[in-house]
Write a protein that holds these residues in place. Structure first.
Motif, PDB file in Angstrom:
ATOM      1  N   GLU A 114     -10.134  -7.152   9.293  1.00  0.00           N
ATOM      2  CA  GLU A 114     -10.046  -8.585   9.018  1.00  0.00           C
ATOM      3  C   GLU A 114      -8.642  -8.960   8.570  1.00  0.00           C
ATOM      4  OE1 GLU A 114     -13.199 -11.532   7.051  1.00  0.00           O
ATOM      5  OE2 GLU A 114     -12.188 -10.261   5.558  1.00  0.00           O
ATOM      6  N   MET A 115      -8.018  -8.094   7.779  1.00  0.00           N
ATOM      7  CA  MET A 115      -6.640  -8.359   7.357  1.00  0.00           C
ATOM      8  C   MET A 115      -5.725  -8.447   8.568  1.00  0.00           C
ATOM      9  SD  MET A 115      -3.385  -7.004   6.984  1.00  0.00           S
ATOM     10  CE  MET A 115      -3.708  -5.266   7.240  1.00  0.00           C
ATOM     11  N   HIS A 116      -5.875  -7.521   9.520  1.00  0.00           N
ATOM     12  CA  HIS A 116      -5.048  -7.554  10.718  1.00  0.00           C
ATOM     13  C   HIS A 116      -5.315  -8.814  11.538  1.00  0.00           C
ATOM     14  CE1 HIS A 116      -2.568  -3.980  11.060  1.00  0.00           C
ATOM     15  NE2 HIS A 116      -3.541  -3.261  10.524  1.00  0.00           N
ATOM     16  N   HIS A 117      -6.567  -9.253  11.570  1.00  0.00           N
ATOM     17  CA  HIS A 117      -6.907 -10.469  12.304  1.00  0.00           C
ATOM     18  C   HIS A 117      -6.281 -11.696  11.648  1.00  0.00           C
ATOM     19  CE1 HIS A 117      -9.447 -14.034  13.053  1.00  0.00           C
ATOM     20  NE2 HIS A 117      -9.547 -13.560  14.290  1.00  0.00           N
ATOM     21  N   LYS A 168      -1.741 -13.002  21.808  1.00  0.00           N
ATOM     22  CA  LYS A 168      -2.998 -13.327  21.148  1.00  0.00           C
ATOM     23  C   LYS A 168      -3.595 -12.067  20.529  1.00  0.00           C
ATOM     24  CE  LYS A 168      -4.224 -17.168  24.237  1.00  0.00           C
ATOM     25  NZ  LYS A 168      -5.222 -17.671  25.215  1.00  0.00           N
ATOM     26  N   TYR A 169      -4.375 -12.273  19.453  1.00  0.00           N
ATOM     27  CA  TYR A 169      -5.095 -11.154  18.844  1.00  0.00           C
ATOM     28  C   TYR A 169      -6.177 -10.702  19.821  1.00  0.00           C
ATOM     29  CZ  TYR A 169      -8.407  -8.661  15.856  1.00  0.00           C
ATOM     30  OH  TYR A 169      -9.269  -7.727  15.324  1.00  0.00           O
ATOM     31  N   ASN A 170      -5.995  -9.526  20.418  1.00  0.00           N
ATOM     32  CA  ASN A 170      -6.990  -9.014  21.362  1.00  0.00           C
ATOM     33  C   ASN A 170      -6.656  -7.566  21.683  1.00  0.00           C
ATOM     34  OD1 ASN A 170      -9.320  -9.268  22.841  1.00  0.00           O
ATOM     35  ND2 ASN A 170      -8.293  -9.975  24.697  1.00  0.00           N
ATOM     36  N   THR A 171      -7.702  -6.743  21.874  1.00  0.00           N
ATOM     37  CA  THR A 171      -7.533  -5.354  22.286  1.00  0.00           C
ATOM     38  C   THR A 171      -8.496  -5.075  23.428  1.00  0.00           C
ATOM     39  OG1 THR A 171      -9.259  -4.311  20.910  1.00  0.00           O
ATOM     40  CG2 THR A 171      -7.159  -4.825  19.833  1.00  0.00           C
ATOM     41  N   SER A 209     -11.894  -9.363  20.997  1.00  0.00           N
ATOM     42  CA  SER A 209     -11.204 -10.124  19.961  1.00  0.00           C
ATOM     43  C   SER A 209     -12.043 -10.315  18.700  1.00  0.00           C
ATOM     44  CB  SER A 209     -10.799 -11.502  20.505  1.00  0.00           C
ATOM     45  OG  SER A 209     -11.943 -12.218  20.940  1.00  0.00           O
ATOM     46  N   LYS A 210     -13.251  -9.774  18.655  1.00  0.00           N
ATOM     47  CA  LYS A 210     -14.068  -9.866  17.447  1.00  0.00           C
ATOM     48  C   LYS A 210     -13.556  -8.871  16.409  1.00  0.00           C
ATOM     49  CE  LYS A 210     -18.366 -11.464  19.600  1.00  0.00           C
ATOM     50  NZ  LYS A 210     -19.818 -11.182  19.812  1.00  0.00           N
ATOM     51  N   ILE A 211     -13.755  -9.196  15.141  1.00  0.00           N
ATOM     52  CA  ILE A 211     -13.323  -8.309  14.061  1.00  0.00           C
ATOM     53  C   ILE A 211     -14.312  -7.147  13.951  1.00  0.00           C
ATOM     54  CG2 ILE A 211     -12.794  -8.118  11.611  1.00  0.00           C
ATOM     55  CD1 ILE A 211     -12.264 -11.136  11.622  1.00  0.00           C
ATOM     56  N   PRO A 212     -13.872  -5.909  14.151  1.00  0.00           N
ATOM     57  CA  PRO A 212     -14.796  -4.769  14.087  1.00  0.00           C
ATOM     58  C   PRO A 212     -15.284  -4.509  12.666  1.00  0.00           C
ATOM     59  CG  PRO A 212     -12.764  -4.217  15.255  1.00  0.00           C
ATOM     60  CD  PRO A 212     -12.517  -5.512  14.548  1.00  0.00           C
TER      61      PRO A 212
END
Length: 311
Positions: free
Chosen positions: A89-92, A227-230, A234-237
């Motif tokens: 969540e911090m990284h997001h 964008k935040y995505n892997t 893009s959901k917070i694991p």
């Protein structure tokens, strides 16, 4: 998994030159300040490699002090969290800021970053303190008629990190053997401050800069964040998105008064007959790979998390 905090270790190999150290001291505090925005953040230790343990000549090309000669040099940054979700969540929530800060360091990176999650299997680490805190700590112990405690001085210790890959089905036997070995060392060897056993549980995709294809191609040196995505979305694991490696990886984290104490202390597993039997039967016979020990020096740290461990 225990209720103890988890540790994410961001592992990288960097170009060993004066400019790299200047960048680390300039950018590192900014990353730590940003990371501490999140309530699940419990503390950190940033370590820089100083050498390796030659292990009686097994790695004769290495030595305890390689600060001037080793290139690239490893940098391990431990960040401690309430759980995996807090870290992700911090990284997001701080993706653009972290991306810009870390991206500005990429011109010194040779390998990595690779941010791995570890469960704390067992720990016997004392709190970190300054030299002026020692009289109070010792005085309290004397007043309570307790044994003299070990003292971990802030940024004045030698830290050894041993990489061990354990055979499938041998995890319990390995953990029992390691605990016996470490307890013997702390009780019997001068200069041993404390230890911790870490077991890898997976890795962070976003913390390892493992972005999706579009983000990977856009990954320039800190400018214009993607964008935040892997590849995991893009959901917070809530669990490590990249699964744990097999065979199981364990890191044995030890702290010593000095590199000389660490060098001599690790050698006891080869030259003390009783300890050699414990280590041979409890550790070495369970391995697929290792052990390989690196020496580190603390650069920056906030070690209050040690007091939160429960076993």
């Amino acid at each position: 998994m225990s209720k103890n905090p988890i540790i994410a270790i961001n592992q990288a190999k960097i170009f060993n030159r004066p400019e790299s150290h200047e960048i680390m001291m300039k950018v590192g505090p900014k990353v730590c300040i940003t990371t501490a925005n999140h309530p699940g953040f419990l503390g950190f230790e940033q370590l820089i490699q100083t050498g390796i343990h030659p292990m009686a000549g097994r790695y004769g090309g290495g030595s305890v002090d390689m600060r001037e000669t080793l290139n690239p040099i490893a940098m391990y940054q431990y960040t401690v969290w309430k759980d995996v979700h807090s870290h992700e969540e911090m990284h997001h929530d701080n993706f653009d800021t972290i991306y810009e800060l870390c991206g500005s360091c990429l011109d010194m990176v040779i390998e990595g970053p690779w941010e791995v999650y570890y469960e704390i299997i067992k720990s016997d680490l004392p709190p970190i303190m300054g030299i002026t805190d020692v009289p109070t700590i010792l005085g309290d112990a004397f007043a309570k008629q307790q044994p003299v405690p070990k003292v971990a001085l802030a940024e004045q210790r030698a830290i050894t990190v041993g990489d061990h890959w354990v055979m499938k089905g041998h995890e319990q036997g390995f953990e029992e053997g390691v605990i016996k070995t470490l307890e013997w060392l702390k009780a019997s060897v001068p200069g041993m401050i404390g230890w911790m056993i870490l077991k890898q549980t997976g890795a962070s995709a976003i913390g390892s800069f493992q972005l999706d294809p579009e983000g990977m191609l856009k990954a320039t040196l800190g400018a214009n964040p993607p964008k935040y995505n892997t590849n995991y979305g893009s959901k917070i694991p809530t669990q490590p998105p990249i699964p744990a490696q097999t065979p199981a990886q364990y890191l044995i984290h030890m702290e010593w008064e000095s590199p000389a104490h660490a060098h001599t202390g690790l050698g006891y597993v080869m030259v003390d007959y009783d300890l050699r039997q414990i280590h041979n039967n409890g550790v070495l016979q369970h391995l697929d790979k290792g052990p390989y020990y690196m020496f580190f020096a603390p650069m920056m740290e906030q070690g209050m998390w040690r007091k939160k461990l429960m076993f």
